[in-house]
Motif scaffolding. Sequence first.
Motif, PDB file in Angstrom:
ATOM      1  N   ASN A  41      49.072  26.813 -32.752  1.00  0.00           N
ATOM      2  CA  ASN A  41      47.742  26.437 -33.250  1.00  0.00           C
ATOM      3  C   ASN A  41      46.653  27.225 -32.535  1.00  0.00           C
ATOM      4  OD1 ASN A  41      48.618  24.586 -35.156  1.00  0.00           O
ATOM      5  ND2 ASN A  41      48.577  22.881 -33.711  1.00  0.00           N
ATOM      6  N   SER A  42      46.910  27.628 -31.296  1.00  0.00           N
ATOM      7  CA  SER A  42      45.923  28.381 -30.527  1.00  0.00           C
ATOM      8  C   SER A  42      46.046  29.892 -30.714  1.00  0.00           C
ATOM      9  CB  SER A  42      46.066  28.071 -29.034  1.00  0.00           C
ATOM     10  OG  SER A  42      45.785  26.725 -28.788  1.00  0.00           O
ATOM     11  N   ILE A  43      47.295  30.402 -30.755  1.00  0.00           N
ATOM     12  CA  ILE A  43      47.485  31.856 -30.755  1.00  0.00           C
ATOM     13  C   ILE A  43      47.838  32.444 -32.112  1.00  0.00           C
ATOM     14  CG2 ILE A  43      48.191  31.823 -28.334  1.00  0.00           C
ATOM     15  CD1 ILE A  43      51.075  32.445 -29.393  1.00  0.00           C
ATOM     16  N   GLY A  44      48.052  31.596 -33.084  1.00  0.00           N
ATOM     17  CA  GLY A  44      48.420  32.104 -34.405  1.00  0.00           C
ATOM     18  C   GLY A  44      49.842  32.643 -34.405  1.00  0.00           C
ATOM     19  N   ARG A  45      50.061  33.727 -35.125  1.00  0.00           N
ATOM     20  CA  ARG A  45      51.416  34.268 -35.318  1.00  0.00           C
ATOM     21  C   ARG A  45      51.770  35.379 -34.341  1.00  0.00           C
ATOM     22  NH1 ARG A  45      52.877  31.051 -38.878  1.00  0.00           N
ATOM     23  NH2 ARG A  45      51.936  30.676 -40.897  1.00  0.00           N
ATOM     24  N   GLN A  46      50.865  35.734 -33.410  1.00  0.00           N
ATOM     25  CA  GLN A  46      51.129  36.839 -32.485  1.00  0.00           C
ATOM     26  C   GLN A  46      52.345  36.561 -31.604  1.00  0.00           C
ATOM     27  OE1 GLN A  46      48.129  37.470 -29.398  1.00  0.00           O
ATOM     28  NE2 GLN A  46      47.327  35.453 -29.861  1.00  0.00           N
ATOM     29  N   LEU A  47      52.824  37.614 -30.952  1.00  0.00           N
ATOM     30  CA  LEU A  47      54.027  37.543 -30.129  1.00  0.00           C
ATOM     31  C   LEU A  47      53.948  36.421 -29.098  1.00  0.00           C
ATOM     32  CD1 LEU A  47      56.752  38.809 -29.189  1.00  0.00           C
ATOM     33  CD2 LEU A  47      55.405  40.203 -27.624  1.00  0.00           C
ATOM     34  N   GLY A  66      56.099  34.379 -40.533  1.00  0.00           N
ATOM     35  CA  GLY A  66      55.215  35.350 -39.899  1.00  0.00           C
ATOM     36  C   GLY A  66      55.119  35.235 -38.394  1.00  0.00           C
ATOM     37  N   ASP A  67      55.631  34.153 -37.801  1.00  0.00           N
ATOM     38  CA  ASP A  67      55.619  34.011 -36.344  1.00  0.00           C
ATOM     39  C   ASP A  67      56.474  35.099 -35.714  1.00  0.00           C
ATOM     40  OD1 ASP A  67      54.119  31.712 -36.621  1.00  0.00           O
ATOM     41  OD2 ASP A  67      55.722  30.332 -36.044  1.00  0.00           O
ATOM     42  N   VAL A  68      56.029  35.606 -34.552  1.00  0.00           N
ATOM     43  CA  VAL A  68      56.791  36.601 -33.807  1.00  0.00           C
ATOM     44  C   VAL A  68      57.121  36.007 -32.431  1.00  0.00           C
ATOM     45  CG1 VAL A  68      56.850  38.938 -32.871  1.00  0.00           C
ATOM     46  CG2 VAL A  68      55.607  38.471 -34.991  1.00  0.00           C
ATOM     47  N   PRO A  77      77.732  22.583 -16.786  1.00  0.00           N
ATOM     48  CA  PRO A  77      77.568  24.031 -16.620  1.00  0.00           C
ATOM     49  C   PRO A  77      78.368  24.518 -15.413  1.00  0.00           C
ATOM     50  CG  PRO A  77      75.448  22.949 -16.930  1.00  0.00           C
ATOM     51  CD  PRO A  77      76.457  21.868 -16.686  1.00  0.00           C
ATOM     52  N   GLU A  78      79.033  25.680 -15.588  1.00  0.00           N
ATOM     53  CA  GLU A  78      79.865  26.223 -14.511  1.00  0.00           C
ATOM     54  C   GLU A  78      79.322  27.515 -13.925  1.00  0.00           C
ATOM     55  OE1 GLU A  78      84.270  24.616 -15.536  1.00  0.00           O
ATOM     56  OE2 GLU A  78      83.666  26.454 -16.557  1.00  0.00           O
ATOM     57  N   GLY A  79      78.516  28.262 -14.680  1.00  0.00           N
ATOM     58  CA  GLY A  79      77.998  29.503 -14.142  1.00  0.00           C
ATOM     59  C   GLY A  79      77.154  30.247 -15.148  1.00  0.00           C
ATOM     60  N   ILE A  80      76.404  31.213 -14.626  1.00  0.00           N
ATOM     61  CA  ILE A  80      75.570  32.064 -15.472  1.00  0.00           C
ATOM     62  C   ILE A  80      76.418  33.229 -15.969  1.00  0.00           C
ATOM     63  CG2 ILE A  80      73.531  33.545 -15.576  1.00  0.00           C
ATOM     64  CD1 ILE A  80      72.366  31.832 -13.282  1.00  0.00           C
ATOM     65  N   VAL A  81      76.427  33.428 -17.271  1.00  0.00           N
ATOM     66  CA  VAL A  81      77.196  34.494 -17.900  1.00  0.00           C
ATOM     67  C   VAL A  81      76.371  35.773 -17.987  1.00  0.00           C
ATOM     68  CG1 VAL A  81      78.320  35.216 -20.046  1.00  0.00           C
ATOM     69  CG2 VAL A  81      78.578  32.866 -19.224  1.00  0.00           C
ATOM     70  N   LEU A  82      75.155  35.646 -18.492  1.00  0.00           N
ATOM     71  CA  LEU A  82      74.287  36.812 -18.618  1.00  0.00           C
ATOM     72  C   LEU A  82      72.842  36.383 -18.736  1.00  0.00           C
ATOM     73  CD1 LEU A  82      73.200  37.264 -21.776  1.00  0.00           C
ATOM     74  CD2 LEU A  82      75.497  38.077 -22.105  1.00  0.00           C
ATOM     75  N   VAL A  83      71.963  37.344 -18.440  1.00  0.00           N
ATOM     76  CA  VAL A  83      70.523  37.172 -18.612  1.00  0.00           C
ATOM     77  C   VAL A  83      70.043  38.396 -19.375  1.00  0.00           C
ATOM     78  CG1 VAL A  83      68.293  36.944 -17.451  1.00  0.00           C
ATOM     79  CG2 VAL A  83      70.339  35.889 -16.436  1.00  0.00           C
ATOM     80  N   GLU A  84      69.369  38.165 -20.517  1.00  0.00           N
ATOM     81  CA  GLU A  84      69.006  39.287 -21.377  1.00  0.00           C
ATOM     82  C   GLU A  84      67.717  38.980 -22.144  1.00  0.00           C
ATOM     83  OE1 GLU A  84      71.186  41.970 -24.793  1.00  0.00           O
ATOM     84  OE2 GLU A  84      71.834  39.889 -24.579  1.00  0.00           O
ATOM     85  N   THR A  85      66.818  39.955 -22.173  1.00  0.00           N
ATOM     86  CA  THR A  85      65.639  39.852 -23.018  1.00  0.00           C
ATOM     87  C   THR A  85      65.993  40.426 -24.379  1.00  0.00           C
ATOM     88  OG1 THR A  85      64.145  40.009 -21.139  1.00  0.00           O
ATOM     89  CG2 THR A  85      63.225  40.529 -23.303  1.00  0.00           C
ATOM     90  N   MET A  86      65.796  39.611 -25.401  1.00  0.00           N
ATOM     91  CA  MET A  86      66.148  39.997 -26.761  1.00  0.00           C
ATOM     92  C   MET A  86      64.990  40.770 -27.405  1.00  0.00           C
ATOM     93  SD  MET A  86      69.049  38.565 -26.602  1.00  0.00           S
ATOM     94  CE  MET A  86      69.575  38.927 -28.242  1.00  0.00           C
ATOM     95  N   PRO A  87      65.253  41.573 -28.429  1.00  0.00           N
ATOM     96  CA  PRO A  87      64.158  42.236 -29.161  1.00  0.00           C
ATOM     97  C   PRO A  87      63.286  41.189 -29.859  1.00  0.00           C
ATOM     98  CG  PRO A  87      66.302  43.142 -29.791  1.00  0.00           C
ATOM     99  CD  PRO A  87      66.565  41.932 -28.955  1.00  0.00           C
ATOM    100  N   PRO A  88      62.018  41.494 -30.089  1.00  0.00           N
ATOM    101  CA  PRO A  88      61.163  40.554 -30.823  1.00  0.00           C
ATOM    102  C   PRO A  88      61.725  40.280 -32.221  1.00  0.00           C
ATOM    103  CG  PRO A  88      59.839  42.268 -29.798  1.00  0.00           C
ATOM    104  CD  PRO A  88      61.275  42.684 -29.651  1.00  0.00           C
ATOM    105  N   THR A  89      61.516  39.058 -32.691  1.00  0.00           N
ATOM    106  CA  THR A  89      61.955  38.630 -34.015  1.00  0.00           C
ATOM    107  C   THR A  89      60.755  38.119 -34.793  1.00  0.00           C
ATOM    108  OG1 THR A  89      64.118  37.950 -33.161  1.00  0.00           O
ATOM    109  CG2 THR A  89      63.439  37.009 -35.277  1.00  0.00           C
ATOM    110  N   ARG A  90      60.617  38.572 -36.026  1.00  0.00           N
ATOM    111  CA  ARG A  90      59.581  38.044 -36.918  1.00  0.00           C
ATOM    112  C   ARG A  90      60.278  37.070 -37.866  1.00  0.00           C
ATOM    113  NH1 ARG A  90      54.503  39.202 -38.049  1.00  0.00           N
ATOM    114  NH2 ARG A  90      54.608  41.206 -36.980  1.00  0.00           N
TER     115      ARG A  90
END
Length: 167
Positions: free
Chosen positions: A12-18, A94-96, A77-90
């Motif tokens: 509601n504040s930022i609209g559809r921006q990333l 229209g939300d990103v 939970p037993e452990g962390i498998v991976l940490v990854e930043t995903m590509p942006p999704t639209r």
Amino acid sequence: MATPDFIRDLRNSIGRQLLWLPGVSAVVFDDQGRVLLGKRVDTGGWSVIGGIPEPGEQPAETAVREVYEETAVRVVPEGIVLVETMPPTRYPNGDVCQFMDVTLRCRAVGGTARVNDDESLEVGWFAVDALPELEEYALTRIKRALEAGPTWFQGMGAEPAGGHPEA
């Protein structure tokens, strides 16, 4: 995944921006070595269980909550498998969004797998050598969770050309 109220308020504040968000994925195994998957309402495809942490919630708490909410299965939970930043999704509206995913390996400790909310069409246990069709996202997480190696961090020299880790 259903959109949490706090994200609706932000929109509601930022609209559809990333909007950059944390995400948690849970790769859940039972005592027979099978993996728990959910068939998602939004995509119609099978995937590992996951969601967005509530404000102040720890990733392990998110994994436990999301798995139970979606499948009625109790996990540890037993452990962390991976940490990854995903590509942006639209999204179709229209939300990103761009997610930084923390994937946890979890062990089932109770409950019976069933559809437990409105985010899944089906849930079920699958032998790792008889998985349904999955997107690379889910396959990578399952393969990494099966490895006994250390946590995989995106961008730390362990990925081949093309940006996807080798499994």
